[in-house]
Scaffold this motif. Structure first.
Motif, PDB file in Angstrom:
ATOM      1  N   LEU A  76       8.570  24.931  -4.423  1.00 32.34           N
ATOM      2  CA  LEU A  76       7.512  25.339  -3.452  1.00 32.34           C
ATOM      3  C   LEU A  76       6.511  24.323  -3.047  1.00 32.34           C
ATOM      4  N   THR A  77       6.265  23.326  -3.656  1.00 26.19           N
ATOM      5  CA  THR A  77       5.259  22.208  -3.325  1.00 26.19           C
ATOM      6  C   THR A  77       5.989  21.087  -2.339  1.00 26.19           C
ATOM      7  N   GLY A  78       7.453  21.340  -2.619  1.00 28.37           N
ATOM      8  CA  GLY A  78       8.118  20.388  -1.580  1.00 28.37           C
ATOM      9  C   GLY A  78       8.248  20.997  -0.333  1.00 28.37           C
ATOM     10  N   LYS A  79       8.269  22.441  -0.153  1.00 29.01           N
ATOM     11  CA  LYS A  79       8.378  23.015   1.002  1.00 29.01           C
ATOM     12  C   LYS A  79       6.859  23.024   1.765  1.00 29.01           C
ATOM     13  N   ILE A  80       5.752  23.013   0.799  1.00 28.20           N
ATOM     14  CA  ILE A  80       4.591  22.861   1.398  1.00 28.20           C
ATOM     15  C   ILE A  80       4.255  21.342   2.031  1.00 28.20           C
ATOM     16  N   LYS A  81       4.819  20.309   1.273  1.00 22.33           N
ATOM     17  CA  LYS A  81       4.615  19.121   1.828  1.00 22.33           C
ATOM     18  C   LYS A  81       5.375  18.746   2.938  1.00 22.33           C
ATOM     19  N   GLU A  82       6.337  19.374   3.183  1.00 25.45           N
ATOM     20  CA  GLU A  82       7.301  19.397   4.211  1.00 25.45           C
ATOM     21  C   GLU A  82       6.686  19.812   5.468  1.00 25.45           C
ATOM     22  N   ALA A  83       5.933  21.253   5.344  1.00 23.56           N
ATOM     23  CA  ALA A  83       5.065  21.796   6.558  1.00 23.56           C
ATOM     24  C   ALA A  83       4.002  20.774   7.023  1.00 23.56           C
ATOM     25  N   VAL A  84       3.125  20.251   6.015  1.00 25.40           N
ATOM     26  CA  VAL A  84       1.982  19.343   6.373  1.00 25.40           C
ATOM     27  C   VAL A  84       2.451  18.305   6.959  1.00 25.40           C
ATOM     28  N   THR A  85       3.554  17.523   6.754  1.00 28.79           N
ATOM     29  CA  THR A  85       3.864  16.213   7.357  1.00 28.79           C
ATOM     30  C   THR A  85       4.895  16.454   8.593  1.00 28.79           C
ATOM     31  N   ARG A  86       5.328  17.725   8.865  1.00 28.37           N
ATOM     32  CA  ARG A  86       6.299  18.106  10.019  1.00 28.37           C
ATOM     33  C   ARG A  86       5.747  17.650  11.214  1.00 28.37           C
ATOM     34  N   ARG A  87       6.559  16.626  11.782  1.00 36.21           N
ATOM     35  CA  ARG A  87       6.245  16.514  13.571  1.00 36.21           C
ATOM     36  C   ARG A  87       7.442  16.895  14.170  1.00 36.21           C
ATOM     37  N   LYS A  88       6.939  16.792  15.425  1.00 37.50           N
ATOM     38  CA  LYS A  88       7.880  17.356  16.587  1.00 37.50           C
ATOM     39  C   LYS A  88       7.283  16.500  18.015  1.00 37.50           C
ATOM     40  N   ASP A  89       8.304  15.727  18.363  1.00 36.52           N
ATOM     41  CA  ASP A  89       7.852  14.948  19.624  1.00 36.52           C
ATOM     42  C   ASP A  89       6.756  13.921  19.377  1.00 36.52           C
ATOM     43  N   GLY A  90       6.859  13.359  18.295  1.00 39.62           N
ATOM     44  CA  GLY A  90       5.562  12.583  17.720  1.00 39.62           C
ATOM     45  C   GLY A  90       4.467  13.115  17.573  1.00 39.62           C
ATOM     46  N   ARG A  91       4.367  14.492  17.279  1.00 44.47           N
ATOM     47  CA  ARG A  91       3.152  15.237  16.987  1.00 44.47           C
ATOM     48  C   ARG A  91       3.245  16.291  16.009  1.00 44.47           C
ATOM     49  N   ARG A  92       2.201  16.312  15.151  1.00 44.19           N
ATOM     50  CA  ARG A  92       2.071  17.274  13.813  1.00 44.19           C
ATOM     51  C   ARG A  92       2.517  18.727  14.573  1.00 44.19           C
ATOM     52  N   VAL A  93       3.410  19.242  13.821  1.00 48.30           N
ATOM     53  CA  VAL A  93       3.470  20.648  14.398  1.00 48.30           C
ATOM     54  C   VAL A  93       2.161  21.656  13.865  1.00 48.30           C
ATOM     55  N   TYR A  94       1.568  21.226  12.515  1.00 49.13           N
ATOM     56  CA  TYR A  94       0.483  22.145  12.396  1.00 49.13           C
ATOM     57  C   TYR A  94      -0.659  21.080  12.047  1.00 49.13           C
ATOM     58  N   ASP A  95      -1.961  21.885  12.731  1.00 48.36           N
ATOM     59  CA  ASP A  95      -3.175  20.997  12.389  1.00 48.36           C
ATOM     60  C   ASP A  95      -3.604  21.284  10.898  1.00 48.36           C
ATOM     61  N   ALA A  96      -3.137  22.221  10.395  1.00 40.16           N
ATOM     62  CA  ALA A  96      -3.562  22.615   9.064  1.00 40.16           C
ATOM     63  C   ALA A  96      -2.548  23.523   8.217  1.00 40.16           C
ATOM     64  N   VAL A  97      -2.454  23.450   6.972  1.00 40.80           N
ATOM     65  CA  VAL A  97      -1.481  24.283   6.330  1.00 40.80           C
ATOM     66  C   VAL A  97      -2.228  24.895   5.076  1.00 40.80           C
ATOM     67  N   VAL A  98      -2.405  26.179   4.984  1.00 41.58           N
ATOM     68  CA  VAL A  98      -3.228  26.825   4.034  1.00 41.58           C
ATOM     69  C   VAL A  98      -2.387  27.571   3.071  1.00 41.58           C
ATOM     70  N   VAL A  99      -2.740  27.330   1.838  1.00 33.92           N
ATOM     71  CA  VAL A  99      -1.557  27.834   0.735  1.00 33.92           C
ATOM     72  C   VAL A  99      -2.291  28.937  -0.341  1.00 33.92           C
ATOM     73  N   ASP A 100      -1.804  30.122  -0.160  1.00 30.78           N
ATOM     74  CA  ASP A 100      -2.214  30.938  -1.045  1.00 30.78           C
ATOM     75  C   ASP A 100      -1.533  30.721  -2.572  1.00 30.78           C
TER      76      ASP A 100
END
Length: 330
Positions: free
Chosen positions: A124-148
């Motif tokens: 679970l934490t590995g997937k969260i980290k992947e989403a936080v650091t994911r990039r596409k075309d040099g830019r972050r895909v998400y400005d923020a990730v919120v975890v319930d």
């Protein structure tokens, strides 16, 4: 001064069961998505609570848009499936997707996560980290990730288990992945927000969680007091009622002037209700002081009547947006 209005990218929301942490997480995601930002809301406990709040079908293991925020931003949601996360992990680091699916058919994955529950949290934490650091075309895909996230009684263990895994592996992909996850979770990119009610047990669990998280080197964010109520009596009347100085005799003249039947009995009943309300408010106010003493930024969200729907989430999001703005200004 940073050019990023919200330098924290990973917002982990925890709280004692019954405090409304899923509702708060959803509202926080909406607030962070304002002004055109892209936010991912992650569910970790498999209850499909996010889908219910946004009135959508059950979430699969893929990121789906569930809401549009003020200014054209969007919130996507993801319910992490542990088996799918493990298959993804095996493919990413070992190129074993086909073998992983065979293990799944045999029931080996379910068996492994049952006998080694820490493995579930690692995935679970590995997937969260992947989403936080994911990039596409040099830019972050998400400005923020919120975890319930899991409740306060389990939150430190949940976030720290990957660090324990890193300590067991001397080298290789597991070591590299574990170190990468902990680097994000222990960095200023992450904040663990704690949801509480103005009740003894939730406030105590919040204090305990802050102590545990701090000792583990995990960054604590804000304390969010949920379902806060407003007093229905003026301050002077509240003090008198809380001290037991309000009686039916004090209310009887006003009821008589209104020509209400059974004035004396009604006055006694109303006085009893007023005293109970005032004493409950005084107890909550004392707990509010305890929350303030925790030394964390604090925001109160109101008690909303009726079932929580999307309009309620937007109302709560507006309160949280104001809090985020004030924190940035400070």
């Amino acid at each position: 001064m940073t050019t990023d209005p919200f330098p924290v990218r990973c917002h982990v929301v925890s709280g004692k069961g019954g405090t409304g942490k899923t509702t708060v997480a959803a509202a926080l995601a909406l607030s962070l998505a304002a002004d055109g930002r892209h936010v991912l809301l992650v569910e970790t406990e498999g209850r499909q609570g996010i889908a219910q709040l946004f009135d959508t079908p059950p979430l699969p293991y893929e990121e789906r848009r569930v809401a549009v925020a003020r200014g054209g931003g969007e919130v996507k949601a993801l319910a992490i499936d542990v088996e799918e996360a493990l298959l993804e992990y095996l493919e990413m680091f070992y190129n074993l997707k086909r073998a992983g699916r065979a293990l799944r058919k045999m029931g080996a994955i379910d068996f492994a996560t049952t006998i080694a529950p820490g493995l579930r949290d690692v995935l679970l934490t590995g997937k969260i980290k992947e989403a936080v650091t994911r990039r596409k075309d040099g830019r972050r895909v998400y400005d923020a990730v919120v975890v319930d996230a899991p409740p306060t009684g389990r939150i430190t263990r949940f976030l720290g288990v990957t660090g324990e895994m890193a300590g067991l592996a001397r080298s290789g992909p597991i070591k590299t992945q574990s170190d990468g996850v902990m680097a994000v979770l222990k960095s200023p990119q992450t904040a663990v927000h704690l949801v509480t009610l103005l009740e003894d047990m939730p406030v105590q669990e919040t204090a305990d969680a802050i102590a545990d998280l701090t000792a583990a080197g995990l960054p604590v964010g804000s304390v969010i007091v949920n379902m806060a109520t407003e007093p229905v009596l003026p301050e002077a009347s509240l003090e008198a009622a809380a001290a037991g100085r309000l009686t039916g005799a004090d209310l009887a003249p006003a009821l008589a002037a209104a020509h209400l039947p059974d004035g004396a009995a009604l006055a006694d009943a109303l006085a009893s209700e007023a005293v109970e309300h005032a004493q409950r408010w005084a107890a909550q106010d004392a707990l509010r002081s305890q929350v303030t003493a925790l030394g964390r930024p604090t925001v109160e969200l109101p008690l909303l009547t009726g079932p929580i729907d999307l309009s309620c989430l937007y109302e709560l999001a507006e309160r949280l947006e104001e809090h985020l703005a004030s924190e940035e200004a400070a």
